[in-house]
Scaffold this active site. Sequence first.
Site, PDB file in Angstrom:
ATOM      1  N   GLU A 226      29.764  44.761  51.573  1.00 53.99           N
ATOM      2  CA  GLU A 226      30.318  44.809  50.226  1.00 53.99           C
ATOM      3  C   GLU A 226      29.664  43.719  49.397  1.00 53.99           C
ATOM      4  OE1 GLU A 226      34.606  45.310  49.637  1.00 53.99           O
ATOM      5  OE2 GLU A 226      34.522  43.489  48.422  1.00 53.99           O
TER       6      GLU A 226
ATOM      7  N   THR B 213      32.084  45.870  44.379  1.00 58.78           N
ATOM      8  CA  THR B 213      33.388  45.664  43.765  1.00 58.78           C
ATOM      9  C   THR B 213      33.377  46.067  42.290  1.00 58.78           C
ATOM     10  OG1 THR B 213      32.896  43.386  43.210  1.00 58.78           O
ATOM     11  CG2 THR B 213      33.949  43.785  45.332  1.00 58.78           C
TER      12      THR B 213
ATOM     13  N   ALA C  15      38.560  44.959  37.631  1.00 59.56           N
ATOM     14  CA  ALA C  15      39.631  45.684  36.946  1.00 59.56           C
ATOM     15  C   ALA C  15      39.884  45.142  35.543  1.00 59.56           C
ATOM     16  CB  ALA C  15      40.915  45.622  37.767  1.00 59.56           C
TER      17      ALA C  15
ATOM     18  N   HIS D 230      33.493  50.653  44.039  1.00 61.07           N
ATOM     19  CA  HIS D 230      34.948  50.573  43.931  1.00 61.07           C
ATOM     20  C   HIS D 230      35.301  51.084  42.535  1.00 61.07           C
ATOM     21  CE1 HIS D 230      35.509  47.105  47.041  1.00 61.07           C
ATOM     22  NE2 HIS D 230      34.612  47.989  47.430  1.00 61.07           N
TER      23      HIS D 230
END
Length: 93
Positions: A8, A39, A42, A67
């Site tokens: 990741e 990632t 958000a 993601h």
Amino acid sequence: MPIPVSFEFYPPKTDEQRAQLDRTAYKLKAHAPDYVSCTFGAGGSTQEGTLDTVRAIVAEGWPGVPHLSCIGQTAASIRERLASYRAAGVRRL
């Protein structure tokens, strides 16, 4: 049976971080990961960087897996992002 491996990454924010990610990815490629994920900020901090990083991952021949967070997103913005991922060759989230 081999153990599945994935890595990741965080989207780089600077040219220096991009160069470091490229060097690290080159070294990790020897481990033949099943996929490489990236990632997604958000709060908006790395959302575009996620797409750019996944494009680079896919260009290297790895299955890129972004993601995706729906927090603070509209249905239209999610559809648009999914279309961008599809156009970049992404086949899983």
